[in-house]
Design a protein around this motif. Structure first.
Motif, PDB file in Angstrom:
ATOM      1  N   VAL A  12       0.821  -1.198   0.000  1.00 21.88           N
ATOM      2  CA  VAL A  12       0.000   0.000   0.000  1.00 21.88           C
ATOM      3  C   VAL A  12       0.863   1.260   0.000  1.00 21.88           C
ATOM      4  O   VAL A  12       0.565   2.245  -0.662  1.00 21.88           O
ATOM      5  CB  VAL A  12      -0.954   0.002   1.217  1.00 21.88           C
ATOM      6  N   SER A  13       2.006   1.239   0.699  1.00 26.12           N
ATOM      7  CA  SER A  13       2.809   2.441   0.823  1.00 26.12           C
ATOM      8  C   SER A  13       3.830   2.612  -0.298  1.00 26.12           C
ATOM      9  O   SER A  13       4.432   3.666  -0.429  1.00 26.12           O
ATOM     10  CB  SER A  13       3.554   2.439   2.167  1.00 26.12           C
ATOM     11  N   THR A  14       4.032   1.600  -1.134  1.00 32.28           N
ATOM     12  CA  THR A  14       4.985   1.704  -2.227  1.00 32.28           C
ATOM     13  C   THR A  14       4.363   2.482  -3.371  1.00 32.28           C
ATOM     14  O   THR A  14       3.279   2.135  -3.833  1.00 32.28           O
ATOM     15  CB  THR A  14       5.399   0.295  -2.725  1.00 32.28           C
ATOM     16  N   PRO A  15       5.020   3.566  -3.823  1.00 31.11           N
ATOM     17  CA  PRO A  15       4.430   4.342  -4.922  1.00 31.11           C
ATOM     18  C   PRO A  15       4.407   3.542  -6.218  1.00 31.11           C
ATOM     19  O   PRO A  15       5.264   2.700  -6.454  1.00 31.11           O
ATOM     20  CB  PRO A  15       5.358   5.548  -5.051  1.00 31.11           C
ATOM     21  N   ALA A  16       3.427   3.838  -7.040  1.00 28.64           N
ATOM     22  CA  ALA A  16       3.335   3.166  -8.341  1.00 28.64           C
ATOM     23  C   ALA A  16       4.479   3.648  -9.232  1.00 28.64           C
ATOM     24  O   ALA A  16       4.973   4.757  -9.087  1.00 28.64           O
ATOM     25  CB  ALA A  16       1.994   3.489  -8.993  1.00 28.64           C
ATOM     26  N   CYS A  17       4.882   2.814 -10.136  1.00 26.31           N
ATOM     27  CA  CYS A  17       5.933   3.198 -11.076  1.00 26.31           C
ATOM     28  C   CYS A  17       5.404   4.288 -11.999  1.00 26.31           C
ATOM     29  O   CYS A  17       4.255   4.254 -12.417  1.00 26.31           O
ATOM     30  CB  CYS A  17       6.363   1.997 -11.916  1.00 26.31           C
ATOM     31  N   ALA A  18       6.241   5.255 -12.263  1.00 18.33           N
ATOM     32  CA  ALA A  18       5.845   6.332 -13.167  1.00 18.33           C
ATOM     33  C   ALA A  18       5.731   5.796 -14.585  1.00 18.33           C
ATOM     34  O   ALA A  18       6.490   4.921 -14.985  1.00 18.33           O
ATOM     35  CB  ALA A  18       6.857   7.466 -13.112  1.00 18.33           C
ATOM     36  N   GLU A  19       4.799   6.327 -15.307  1.00 17.78           N
ATOM     37  CA  GLU A  19       4.601   5.923 -16.693  1.00 17.78           C
ATOM     38  C   GLU A  19       5.227   6.966 -17.610  1.00 17.78           C
ATOM     39  O   GLU A  19       5.019   8.162 -17.433  1.00 17.78           O
ATOM     40  CB  GLU A  19       3.100   5.816 -16.978  1.00 17.78           C
ATOM     41  N   THR A  20       5.998   6.512 -18.557  1.00 21.86           N
ATOM     42  CA  THR A  20       6.595   7.395 -19.541  1.00 21.86           C
ATOM     43  C   THR A  20       6.044   7.023 -20.907  1.00 21.86           C
ATOM     44  O   THR A  20       5.982   5.851 -21.246  1.00 21.86           O
ATOM     45  CB  THR A  20       8.136   7.276 -19.543  1.00 21.86           C
ATOM     46  N   VAL A  21       5.623   8.037 -21.663  1.00 23.07           N
ATOM     47  CA  VAL A  21       5.104   7.809 -23.010  1.00 23.07           C
ATOM     48  C   VAL A  21       5.966   8.579 -24.002  1.00 23.07           C
ATOM     49  O   VAL A  21       6.621   9.556 -23.651  1.00 23.07           O
ATOM     50  CB  VAL A  21       3.622   8.239 -23.139  1.00 23.07           C
ATOM     51  N   THR A  22       5.957   8.132 -25.243  1.00 25.34           N
ATOM     52  CA  THR A  22       6.692   8.817 -26.299  1.00 25.34           C
ATOM     53  C   THR A  22       5.727   9.728 -27.046  1.00 25.34           C
ATOM     54  O   THR A  22       4.733   9.273 -27.598  1.00 25.34           O
ATOM     55  CB  THR A  22       7.330   7.811 -27.267  1.00 25.34           C
ATOM     56  N   VAL A  23       6.029  11.016 -27.023  1.00 29.07           N
ATOM     57  CA  VAL A  23       5.179  12.030 -27.644  1.00 29.07           C
ATOM     58  C   VAL A  23       5.801  12.426 -28.985  1.00 29.07           C
ATOM     59  O   VAL A  23       6.979  12.760 -29.056  1.00 29.07           O
ATOM     60  CB  VAL A  23       5.047  13.264 -26.730  1.00 29.07           C
ATOM     61  N   LYS A  24       4.979  12.373 -30.019  1.00 30.53           N
ATOM     62  CA  LYS A  24       5.455  12.734 -31.353  1.00 30.53           C
ATOM     63  C   LYS A  24       5.958  14.181 -31.351  1.00 30.53           C
ATOM     64  O   LYS A  24       5.331  15.064 -30.774  1.00 30.53           O
ATOM     65  CB  LYS A  24       4.331  12.566 -32.385  1.00 30.53           C
ATOM     66  N   TYR A  25       7.080  14.407 -31.996  1.00 31.92           N
ATOM     67  CA  TYR A  25       7.730  15.709 -32.098  1.00 31.92           C
ATOM     68  C   TYR A  25       8.377  16.173 -30.789  1.00 31.92           C
ATOM     69  O   TYR A  25       8.892  17.271 -30.722  1.00 31.92           O
ATOM     70  CB  TYR A  25       6.792  16.817 -32.606  1.00 31.92           C
ATOM     71  N   ARG A  26       8.352  15.333 -29.742  1.00 28.88           N
ATOM     72  CA  ARG A  26       8.994  15.712 -28.487  1.00 28.88           C
ATOM     73  C   ARG A  26       9.897  14.623 -27.948  1.00 28.88           C
ATOM     74  O   ARG A  26      11.006  14.876 -27.544  1.00 28.88           O
ATOM     75  CB  ARG A  26       7.971  16.084 -27.433  1.00 28.88           C
ATOM     76  N   GLY A  27       9.389  13.383 -27.877  1.00 27.06           N
ATOM     77  CA  GLY A  27      10.139  12.290 -27.280  1.00 27.06           C
ATOM     78  C   GLY A  27       9.489  11.840 -25.981  1.00 27.06           C
ATOM     79  O   GLY A  27       8.296  12.054 -25.768  1.00 27.06           O
ATOM     80  N   PRO A  28      10.264  11.237 -25.072  1.00 27.17           N
ATOM     81  CA  PRO A  28       9.698  10.686 -23.847  1.00 27.17           C
ATOM     82  C   PRO A  28       9.201  11.769 -22.885  1.00 27.17           C
ATOM     83  O   PRO A  28       9.864  12.791 -22.698  1.00 27.17           O
ATOM     84  CB  PRO A  28      10.856   9.905 -23.216  1.00 27.17           C
ATOM     85  N   VAL A  29       8.023  11.518 -22.293  1.00 26.76           N
ATOM     86  CA  VAL A  29       7.456  12.407 -21.281  1.00 26.76           C
ATOM     87  C   VAL A  29       6.975  11.529 -20.129  1.00 26.76           C
ATOM     88  O   VAL A  29       6.200  10.593 -20.331  1.00 26.76           O
ATOM     89  CB  VAL A  29       6.274  13.238 -21.844  1.00 26.76           C
ATOM     90  N   ASP A  30       7.439  11.851 -18.923  1.00 30.89           N
ATOM     91  CA  ASP A  30       7.002  11.155 -17.708  1.00 30.89           C
ATOM     92  C   ASP A  30       5.650  11.732 -17.305  1.00 30.89           C
ATOM     93  O   ASP A  30       5.516  12.942 -17.112  1.00 30.89           O
ATOM     94  CB  ASP A  30       8.038  11.368 -16.609  1.00 30.89           C
ATOM     95  N   LEU A  31       4.652  10.888 -17.161  1.00 30.37           N
ATOM     96  CA  LEU A  31       3.302  11.359 -16.862  1.00 30.37           C
ATOM     97  C   LEU A  31       3.032  11.560 -15.374  1.00 30.37           C
ATOM     98  O   LEU A  31       1.896  11.832 -14.985  1.00 30.37           O
ATOM     99  CB  LEU A  31       2.275  10.378 -17.441  1.00 30.37           C
ATOM    100  N   LYS A  32       4.051  11.474 -14.560  1.00 33.17           N
ATOM    101  CA  LYS A  32       3.861  11.609 -13.115  1.00 33.17           C
ATOM    102  C   LYS A  32       3.131  12.895 -12.723  1.00 33.17           C
ATOM    103  O   LYS A  32       2.222  12.849 -11.899  1.00 33.17           O
ATOM    104  CB  LYS A  32       5.198  11.504 -12.394  1.00 33.17           C
ATOM    105  N   PRO A  33       3.478  14.072 -13.281  1.00 32.93           N
ATOM    106  CA  PRO A  33       2.766  15.290 -12.862  1.00 32.93           C
ATOM    107  C   PRO A  33       1.404  15.494 -13.542  1.00 32.93           C
ATOM    108  O   PRO A  33       0.739  16.493 -13.287  1.00 32.93           O
ATOM    109  CB  PRO A  33       3.733  16.412 -13.246  1.00 32.93           C
ATOM    110  N   PHE A  34       0.990  14.571 -14.372  1.00 30.56           N
ATOM    111  CA  PHE A  34      -0.237  14.727 -15.146  1.00 30.56           C
ATOM    112  C   PHE A  34      -1.425  14.018 -14.492  1.00 30.56           C
ATOM    113  O   PHE A  34      -1.264  12.997 -13.825  1.00 30.56           O
ATOM    114  CB  PHE A  34      -0.064  14.114 -16.541  1.00 30.56           C
ATOM    115  N   ALA A  35      -2.600  14.544 -14.742  1.00 28.63           N
ATOM    116  CA  ALA A  35      -3.848  13.846 -14.440  1.00 28.63           C
ATOM    117  C   ALA A  35      -4.335  13.291 -15.770  1.00 28.63           C
ATOM    118  O   ALA A  35      -4.534  14.045 -16.720  1.00 28.63           O
ATOM    119  CB  ALA A  35      -4.873  14.811 -13.859  1.00 28.63           C
ATOM    120  N   CYS A  36      -4.476  11.977 -15.842  1.00 32.01           N
ATOM    121  CA  CYS A  36      -4.862  11.331 -17.103  1.00 32.01           C
ATOM    122  C   CYS A  36      -6.270  10.765 -17.011  1.00 32.01           C
ATOM    123  O   CYS A  36      -6.689  10.281 -15.953  1.00 32.01           O
ATOM    124  CB  CYS A  36      -3.884  10.205 -17.446  1.00 32.01           C
TER     125      CYS A  36
END
Length: 111
Positions: A12-36
């Motif tokens: 319960v206390s272990t944080p979930a792994c951050a998800e990184t996606v590849t964005v066209k024209y930018r490259g990898p983006v970590d979605l940790k600060p995002f609300a999806c």
């Protein structure tokens, strides 16, 4: 029994792994600060928004794209529209550098 309780507390206390996606024209983006939010649209599959940076990453079919300096009110309107695709095409996409939130002409946040 104590071991099981310890393992459950750890899980319960272990944080979930951050998800990184590849964005066209930018490259990898970590979605940790995002609300999806997943959508039920046939065209737009997911919308991720970072309100602090007014930055949206959107999954169109199977490709992520990004939009810069996009207000939360616009993202909220997209998510509540009767047709996500129609709203996106009319209010967000634009054409080339004419798009109202094109990252080539707007501030791109650094992560």
């Amino acid at each position: 029994m104590k071991r099981l309780a310890f393992l459950l507390a750890l899980a319960v206390s272990t944080p979930a792994c951050a998800e990184t996606v590849t964005v066209k024209y930018r490259g990898p983006v970590d979605l940790k600060p995002f609300a999806c939010q997943d959508t039920k649209s046939s065209f737009i599959n997911r919308v991720c928004y970072d309100a602090a940076n007014q930055y949206m990453v959107i999954l169109l079919k199977d490709t992520y794209y990004h939009y810069c300096e996009i207000p939360k009110s616009t993202v909220d309107a997209l998510l509540s529209a009767d047709s996500h695709g129609r709203y996106y095409n009319a209010n967000i996409k634009g054409t080339g550098k004419d798009g109202p939130y094109d990252c080539r002409t707007h501030r791109v946040p650094s992560y």
